[in-house]
Design a protein around this motif. Structure first.
Motif, PDB file in Angstrom:
ATOM      1  N   GLN A  99       0.829  -1.199   0.000  1.00 49.21           N
ATOM      2  CA  GLN A  99       0.000   0.000   0.000  1.00 49.21           C
ATOM      3  C   GLN A  99       0.864   1.250   0.000  1.00 49.21           C
ATOM      4  N   ALA A 100       1.945   1.208   0.802  1.00 46.39           N
ATOM      5  CA  ALA A 100       2.841   2.369   0.845  1.00 46.39           C
ATOM      6  C   ALA A 100       3.491   2.592  -0.512  1.00 46.39           C
ATOM      7  N   ARG A 101       3.828   1.506  -1.182  1.00 46.13           N
ATOM      8  CA  ARG A 101       4.457   1.641  -2.510  1.00 46.13           C
ATOM      9  C   ARG A 101       3.460   2.214  -3.507  1.00 46.13           C
ATOM     10  N   LYS A 102       2.219   1.771  -3.404  1.00 49.04           N
ATOM     11  CA  LYS A 102       1.197   2.282  -4.306  1.00 49.04           C
ATOM     12  C   LYS A 102       0.936   3.766  -4.039  1.00 49.04           C
ATOM     13  N   ASP A 103       0.904   4.124  -2.741  1.00 50.60           N
ATOM     14  CA  ASP A 103       0.647   5.520  -2.376  1.00 50.60           C
ATOM     15  C   ASP A 103       1.764   6.443  -2.866  1.00 50.60           C
ATOM     16  N   GLN A 104       2.964   5.919  -2.986  1.00 48.55           N
ATOM     17  CA  GLN A 104       4.091   6.729  -3.455  1.00 48.55           C
ATOM     18  C   GLN A 104       4.071   6.924  -4.977  1.00 48.55           C
ATOM     19  N   LEU A 105       3.317   6.123  -5.686  1.00 53.64           N
ATOM     20  CA  LEU A 105       3.369   6.115  -7.148  1.00 53.64           C
ATOM     21  C   LEU A 105       3.018   7.466  -7.774  1.00 53.64           C
ATOM     22  N   PRO A 106       1.979   8.175  -7.314  1.00 51.45           N
ATOM     23  CA  PRO A 106       1.664   9.478  -7.966  1.00 51.45           C
ATOM     24  C   PRO A 106       2.794  10.485  -7.855  1.00 51.45           C
ATOM     25  N   GLU A 107       3.647  10.334  -6.861  1.00 48.19           N
ATOM     26  CA  GLU A 107       4.729  11.295  -6.665  1.00 48.19           C
ATOM     27  C   GLU A 107       5.979  10.935  -7.463  1.00 48.19           C
ATOM     28  N   ILE A 108       5.961   9.790  -8.077  1.00 48.33           N
ATOM     29  CA  ILE A 108       7.159   9.337  -8.801  1.00 48.33           C
ATOM     30  C   ILE A 108       7.102   9.860 -10.226  1.00 48.33           C
ATOM     31  N   ASP A 109       8.125  10.634 -10.621  1.00 48.00           N
ATOM     32  CA  ASP A 109       8.167  11.189 -11.975  1.00 48.00           C
ATOM     33  C   ASP A 109       9.309  10.631 -12.806  1.00 48.00           C
ATOM     34  N   SER A 110      10.200   9.845 -12.180  1.00 54.95           N
ATOM     35  CA  SER A 110      11.330   9.309 -12.927  1.00 54.95           C
ATOM     36  C   SER A 110      11.694   7.932 -12.361  1.00 54.95           C
ATOM     37  N   GLU A 111      12.421   7.166 -13.155  1.00 55.38           N
ATOM     38  CA  GLU A 111      12.837   5.824 -12.717  1.00 55.38           C
ATOM     39  C   GLU A 111      13.778   5.904 -11.520  1.00 55.38           C
ATOM     40  N   GLU A 112      14.542   7.004 -11.437  1.00 59.00           N
ATOM     41  CA  GLU A 112      15.478   7.140 -10.321  1.00 59.00           C
ATOM     42  C   GLU A 112      14.741   7.276  -8.994  1.00 59.00           C
ATOM     43  N   ALA A 113      13.499   7.719  -9.055  1.00 60.67           N
ATOM     44  CA  ALA A 113      12.743   7.921  -7.813  1.00 60.67           C
ATOM     45  C   ALA A 113      11.954   6.683  -7.380  1.00 60.67           C
ATOM     46  N   ILE A 114      12.054   5.603  -8.153  1.00 59.50           N
ATOM     47  CA  ILE A 114      11.343   4.357  -7.788  1.00 59.50           C
ATOM     48  C   ILE A 114      11.960   3.786  -6.508  1.00 59.50           C
ATOM     49  N   PRO A 115      11.164   3.442  -5.480  1.00 60.79           N
ATOM     50  CA  PRO A 115      11.705   2.847  -4.236  1.00 60.79           C
ATOM     51  C   PRO A 115      12.326   1.477  -4.515  1.00 60.79           C
ATOM     52  N   ASP A 116      13.072   0.989  -3.519  1.00 60.53           N
ATOM     53  CA  ASP A 116      13.674  -0.349  -3.646  1.00 60.53           C
ATOM     54  C   ASP A 116      12.587  -1.379  -3.881  1.00 60.53           C
ATOM     55  N   PRO A 117      12.862  -2.355  -4.720  1.00 60.09           N
ATOM     56  CA  PRO A 117      11.822  -3.335  -5.063  1.00 60.09           C
ATOM     57  C   PRO A 117      11.454  -4.216  -3.860  1.00 60.09           C
ATOM     58  N   LEU A 118      10.244  -4.667  -3.830  1.00 64.45           N
ATOM     59  CA  LEU A 118       9.790  -5.607  -2.809  1.00 64.45           C
ATOM     60  C   LEU A 118      10.096  -7.030  -3.275  1.00 64.45           C
ATOM     61  N   LEU A 119      10.747  -7.808  -2.380  1.00 64.85           N
ATOM     62  CA  LEU A 119      11.064  -9.197  -2.716  1.00 64.85           C
ATOM     63  C   LEU A 119       9.919 -10.105  -2.280  1.00 64.85           C
ATOM     64  N   SER A 120       9.890 -11.259  -2.912  1.00 67.30           N
ATOM     65  CA  SER A 120       8.857 -12.228  -2.521  1.00 67.30           C
ATOM     66  C   SER A 120       9.088 -12.637  -1.064  1.00 67.30           C
ATOM     67  N   PRO A 121       8.135 -12.371  -0.181  1.00 67.98           N
ATOM     68  CA  PRO A 121       8.335 -12.628   1.248  1.00 67.98           C
ATOM     69  C   PRO A 121       8.393 -14.125   1.566  1.00 67.98           C
ATOM     70  N   LYS A 122       9.047 -14.439   2.723  1.00 69.85           N
ATOM     71  CA  LYS A 122       9.199 -15.840   3.134  1.00 69.85           C
ATOM     72  C   LYS A 122       7.870 -16.459   3.549  1.00 69.85           C
ATOM     73  N   TRP A 123       6.936 -15.608   3.956  1.00 68.42           N
ATOM     74  CA  TRP A 123       5.673 -16.190   4.402  1.00 68.42           C
ATOM     75  C   TRP A 123       4.927 -16.866   3.261  1.00 68.42           C
ATOM     76  N   ILE A 124       5.233 -16.413   2.023  1.00 67.53           N
ATOM     77  CA  ILE A 124       4.598 -17.065   0.869  1.00 67.53           C
ATOM     78  C   ILE A 124       5.086 -18.504   0.747  1.00 67.53           C
ATOM     79  N   GLU A 125       6.409 -18.716   0.955  1.00 66.76           N
ATOM     80  CA  GLU A 125       6.950 -20.078   0.909  1.00 66.76           C
ATOM     81  C   GLU A 125       6.320 -20.935   2.006  1.00 66.76           C
ATOM     82  N   LYS A 126       6.223 -20.345   3.194  1.00 67.16           N
ATOM     83  CA  LYS A 126       5.634 -21.079   4.306  1.00 67.16           C
ATOM     84  C   LYS A 126       4.167 -21.393   4.037  1.00 67.16           C
TER      85      LYS A 126
END
Length: 761
Positions: free
Chosen positions: A365-392
């Motif tokens: 949700q936080a990543r989605k909320d940041q999207l309107p403020e992003i105007d360039s690729e350099e401003a993209i936040p660090d990517p989210l990795l597949s969490p361990k809870w999915i494996e579990k």
């Protein structure tokens, strides 16, 4: 205590403790037949047995503390004869003690092997098993069978295989318990698959949102946004140029465009359904103000429509739609209430799982909320990795599917016994894991015991004993039998038709037994008298022990019991002869033996030591004065005057008249005995003495010095003091002499003996 001379006589009445000393010596010296050594049987409880023994060896004073068990190595060569030795050789066979020097090496080697074996046994006993006892129901499992068969060969790999217990094994136990408890397995399978579906849905949503908010998708949105802005800027510039002379501001703006499109929709859908927009035919009206359009108004509307349908405006519109389309690829994330409901539906009973899922969706949700403020690729936040809870969650989903399949199987067939076996097996493995340390220790213990057993096998004395037996059969028998025959002859018992024969060789030991010579039966006890049995057993004992090369003492406990006078004298003379080379200690309750020993010892210029024991209030074995009948008269008389008389005198002075009277009566009684002995030894020159067999006729010549006054003195003393040894009528009791009179009489006897001894014949 037992003297330092060549021969010592330990005298005491029955029950004075002599046998107790002999039993103690048998335990300390390691005798063949060791009788039980009791504590004070009249006192309750078990006392600790302990004795301290002092002895002199090669001029060096040594001591040994005996604590109820064990043998003193420095005294184990002492040989002891008592009544129990009559069983040896006479009623049974026994090994001889004598060994030629050539066999000593074998004996020492055998003894060393036995000691090493004993030490190894003791070491093994110091490592008792601490292996836990497994419950009976677990012993039937494969793991239980393995546990019961643990040995020194058990490997660490084998222990790991049977003792490792993981969390998945614990989960499997709980699953099996649930399966056994489930009464409707088909319904349970449906419930598990429904839980699996909720888990899969949650995982799919998470992966979907993760894909929608991926860097790649965000880059596409940013690119569409940039394109839309760029196209719109170009369209706006074109509009400004086209409508620069307009009466109103904002022509061509987004608001104006919205108004224009709204007017278009109204015109084609309601006002002028079958006419293209804008409707500029004759009589047409403005769809906004409804006024009839003038020619100028018609031209203005046509120019507006041409602008809207122009290429730049179309490009801007297409770019805006493209941006809107790309932006719509990111769906709305579930609310916290919806997310909680989905997590609860998975039935994964772990708060940590719920918090991780909630945290992950919050990051989305936080990543989605940041999207309107992003105007360039350099401003993209660090990517989210597949969490361990999915494996579990996937693993849990898989396990639910497998478990559902097992419940389906349970519903189709009756496999409860198989489930029970598997459950018991897992529970046994859990038990083994809990006792892993004890199992490791047990295997280590068994490995140590195996090494000890291997070492003990090397101490086997069979071959050594066999060789020693072969040599002993040749070297021992003839010499041993010859010594026995010599002893029998020395005792004057040649008429006793017995012989000592070898019976067998066992473990390097040559065993012998006494039997009747030439008789059909060999039971000596049924034929020989008690005295003959005793003289034969003494002969066998001496034949055995005199063959040794050491100079250790011999101990005899009442050796002349059951013997007549001839055998008694023969035994005494043999003991005195042995005392020239070894110390001889004889325990006896017979004054005749004491007198006989003194008589024959005097002939050999040997002075025996005499020790007396008696019972006391604490028990038996208390050292005591030598009986007056056997003690030195002078010494005994001095003791009466200088010690016992003074004790009685002191008691009177302290006012203890009752004690003083008892002491004076005792002095009178003993003084009477000394007077009697003085008559035998002094007055009659020792021609005939009690407890002695010989008559010393050569001393008759000394009687010539006897005078009437001598007889009168001793007669008066005997008459005066005999009254205390004989019963008297109560109406005329014998009065006790005054203490001074008693002392005077004792001095008179002392003076007379000294004068009589010096008197010439």
């Amino acid at each position: 205590m037992f003297g330092k001379g060549n021969i010592t006589i330990v005298y005491g009445n029955n029950g004075s403790g002599k046998s107790g000393y002999v039993r103690l010596l048998k335990h300390v010296c390691g005798a063949r037949e060791m009788a039980t050594l009791h504590c004070n049987v009249y006192k309750p409880g078990s006392a600790v047995q302990k004795a301290c023994i002092s002895f002199e060896q090669d001029g060096i004073v040594k001591s040994h503390t005996w604590s109820g068990q064990g043998i003193c190595d420095e005294l184990n060569n002492v040989d002891i004869y008592d009544t129990s030795f009559g069983k040896v050789f006479v009623s049974s066979e026994d090994e001889v003690s004598y060994e030629p020097p050539v066999l000593l090496f074998f004996s020492s080697l055998i003894l060393a092997c036995e000691k090493v074996a004993s030490a190894l046994d003791a070491e093994a006993n110091r490592h008792p098993s601490k292996k836990p006892n497994m419950p009976a129901d677990k012993k039937v499992t494969p793991e239980g069978i393995w546990y019961e068969s643990i040995s020194y060969k058990t490997t660490a790999k084998g222990i790991d295989k049977h003792c490792i217990f993981s969390s998945s094994d614990e989960s499997e136990i709980q699953t099996l318990l649930q399966r056994l408890a489930e009464q409707a397995p088909a319904e349970k399978a449906k419930q598990l698959r429904k839980q699996k579906q909720h888990i899969d849905t949650l995982v799919q949503d998470a992966q979907k949102y993760l894909e929608q908010l991926s860097d790649e998708n965000i880059r596409r949105i940013i690119a569409a946004k940039k394109k839309s802005i760029l196209k719109k800027t170009a369209a706006d510039a074109s509009a400004n140029k086209v409508f620069s002379g307009s009466e109103l501001e904002g022509i061509g703006s987004d608001i104006w465009k919205a108004l224009w499109e709204a007017a278009r929709n109204y015109s084609v859908s309601t006002a002028y359904k079958e006419t293209e927009y804008p409707n500029v035919s004759d009589g047409s009206r403005c769809v906004l103000c409804h006024q009839t359009l003038t020619q100028e108004a018609k031209e203005r509307l046509i120019s507006f429509e041409n602008f809207v349908k122009g290429e730049m405006q179309k490009a801007a519109s297409d770019a805006t739609k493209e941006y809107e389309t790309v932006s719509q690829t990111i769906e709305a994330l579930p609310t916290s209430e919806t997310l909680k409901a989905r997590i609860d539906a998975t039935s994964i009973p772990q708060d940590e799982f719920a918090s991780r899922v909630t945290e992950f969706f919050a990051q989305l949700q936080a990543r989605k909320d940041q999207l309107p403020e992003i105007d360039s690729e350099e401003a993209i936040p660090d990517p989210l990795l597949s969490p361990k809870w999915i494996e579990k969650a996937n693993a849990h989903s898989k396990s639910l599917d497998e478990l559902a399949a097992k419940y389906d199987e349970d519903a189709k067939s009756d496999n409860r016994e198989e489930i029970k076996k598997k459950l018991n097996s897992l529970q046994t493995r859990k038990w083994l894991s809990e006792h892993r340390v004890a199992i490791d220790e047990e295997v280590s213990r068994l490995k140590l015991l195996n090494q000890i057993q291997k070492a003990k096998k090397t101490t086997n004395t069979k071959a050594i004993s066999q060789k020693k037996g072969e040599l002993a059969e040749v070297l021992i028998t003839d010499e041993f039998v010859q010594r026995f025959n010599t002893e029998i002859k020395a005792f004057g018992a040649s008429q006793v038709k017995v012989e000592l024969v070898k019976t067998k060789v066992s473990k390097g030991r040559v065993l012998h037994k006494l039997q009747l010579r030439g008789a059909s039966q060999s039971g000596l006890n049924d034929v020989l008298s008690e005295g003959e049995n005793r003289i034969v057993s003494i002969a066998a004992f001496l034949a055995d022990v005199t063959g040794k090369g050491n100079h250790a003492p011999f101990v005899f406990d009442d050796p002349i019991s059951s013997l007549d006078q001839s055998y008694e004298e023969a035994v005494v003379q043999r003991l005195i002869e042995l005392s020239r080379e070894k110390q001889i200690i004889v325990f006896t309750h017979r004054l005749s033996l004491l007198g006989t020993v003194r008589h024959f010892a005097e002939k050999k210029s040997i002075k025996p030591d005499v020790v007396s024991v008696r019972s006391a209030d604490w028990g038996t074995g208390e050292p005591a004065p030598i009986p007056l009948s056997q003690s030195d008269i002078k010494t005994a008389l001095n003791t009466l005057m200088n010690q016992r008389y003074q004790d009685a005198k002191k008691a009177r002075e302290n006012g203890d008249f009752e004690l003083a009277e008892i002491l004076l009566k005792s002095i009178c009684s003993d003084f009477r005995t000394l007077v009697e002995r003085s008559i035998e030894n002094d007055l009659l020159c020792g021609v005939v003495q009690r407890f002695q067999r010989p008559v010393h006729t050569l001393k008759l010549k000394d009687l010539s010095k006897l005078r009437g006054a001598d007889c009168n003195l001793l007669d008066s003393l005997m008459t005066k003091y005999s009254g205390f040894e004989h019963s008297q009528p109560e109406e005329s009791p014998v009065e006790l002499p005054k203490p001074d009179d008693i002392l005077t009489d004792m001095i008179s006897l002392k003076d007379w003996r000294e004068e009589y001894a010096k008197r010439a014949v």
